[in-house]
Write a protein that holds these residues in place. Structure first.
Motif: not given
Length: 346
Positions: A216-217, A255, A306, A308-309
């Motif tokens: 998820e991360l 992140l 995120k 994907e960003d």
């Protein structure tokens, strides 16, 4: 930030199958694997059915036909050939945590002769905080019997979530072809009972042969790497993993999530020929002199919140730095990142 328990039903074990008969591999892991759901992804170039021994009832086998149906045959070849087939398992998993193990790895024994439960150790790494912003000289302070050293700021002792656990292996040393050719007898025989957080802004290679991650991360940052121009003639998966590791590390740093390395160990079988590998690896060796400074220079915009960003930003920066030639190694990698993110969003 306290340690938390990861439940079995939150975990998928993903295996990339480059050989048909998985009997000895799976039987070696049976006491450990039997509690978990397995995703076995067959190399699209591997013909015939896989041989799975009895006693494995919670197994999902993915073939070339399955991948073609979901992403199309062109993307199957572009993204999921060879060892990269394992990445399709990361994509289709519905679990929070992934453990990735290659079929040439079997359980190792520690320095006392006790078999190592690699899955449990990966989950322990992922279930305890990481400390990337201030190095603890006694390694992982969250391990049993360990603690923070004198001078470690109390304001930083809570740590951050650990998103990636990078395991090691005994026997077959993780060396490049030039080093292997010069030191053919060198083995990795030393079991070091240690885990550490990789510091922020420190680059690192990666191997999907023995790792765990929080899907998820970090999932979209673990993409099927860079394809070298001789990929059609040679399968050189090493550069794919290395490039993936660089992507994952800069994303983790941005992140503010952590990466641990060290335990667990597996035992890895001998494979390949160093002299022959040198012929295929030289292109990747040269490539690293360009890509490492590039990754060290990356600065993500605040709106990249995120994984994907961040990956889409990397694709843009690759094109800006190395040119947007779609036929170049870099241009193909940038395109592959965009395709990969689309698949995750889908």
């Amino acid at each position: 930030m306290a340690q938390f328990c990861i439940k079995d039903d939150e975990v998928d074990i993903v295996i990339g199958a480059l050989q048909s008969d998985l009997t000895s591999f799976l039987n070696a892991w049976k006491p450990i694997f039997s509690r978990f759901h397995l995703i076995i992804v067959q190399d699209p170039d591997l013909k015939g059915d896989l041989t799975i021994p009895d006693g494995f009832n919670n197994v999902e086998i993915i073939t070339k036909a399955d991948i073609d149906k979901e992403v199309g045959s062109s993307l199957t070849t572009k993204l999921f050939s060879g060892y990269s087939c394992r990445y399709y398992g990361y994509l289709v998993s519905k679990k929070k945590y992934i453990i990735s193990l290659d079929h040439d790895c079997i359980p190792a024994k520690d320095d006392k002769g006790v078999q190592v439960n690699a899955v449990a150790q990966h989950l322990n790494n992922l279930g305890t905080p990481a400390t990337p912003f201030f190095f603890n000289t006694l390694y992982d302070p969250f391990r049993k019997g360990a603690d923070f050293v004198r001078g470690y700021p109390f304001s930083m002792r809570e740590g951050v979530p650990c998103a990636l656990s990078c395991g090691l292996w005994l026997n077959f040393a993780d060396l490049d072809a030039p080093t292997q050719a010069l030191k053919p007898a060198q083995k990795n025989t030393k079991y070091v009972d240690a885990v550490m957080t990789v510091p922020t802004n420190a680059m690192m290679p990666l191997s999907g042969a023995n790792m765990g991650f929080n899907r998820e991360l970090l999932g979209p940052a673990l993409f099927p790497g860079l394809k070298l121009t001789n990929e059609g003639k040679f399968r050189w998966e090493t550069m794919e993993d290395v490039f993936t590791g660089l992507c994952a590390k800069v994303v983790c740093d941005h992140l503010k999530i952590g990466v641990k390395t060290g335990l667990p160990y597996v035992w890895r079988e001998e494979r390949g020929n160093a002299v022959e590998s040198l012929k295929k690896e030289w292109e990747g060796v040269k490539l690293m002199e360009d890509v490492v400074p590039f990754f060290k220079s990356i600065k993500f915009p605040p709106e990249a919140v995120k994984a994907e960003d961040c990956m889409l930003e990397i694709a843009k920066m690759v094109n800006e730095k190395f040119g947007a030639d779609k036929n170049s190694v870099y241009g193909q990698a940038a395109d592959a990142i965009v395709e990969w993110v689309k698949l995750w969003k889908k």
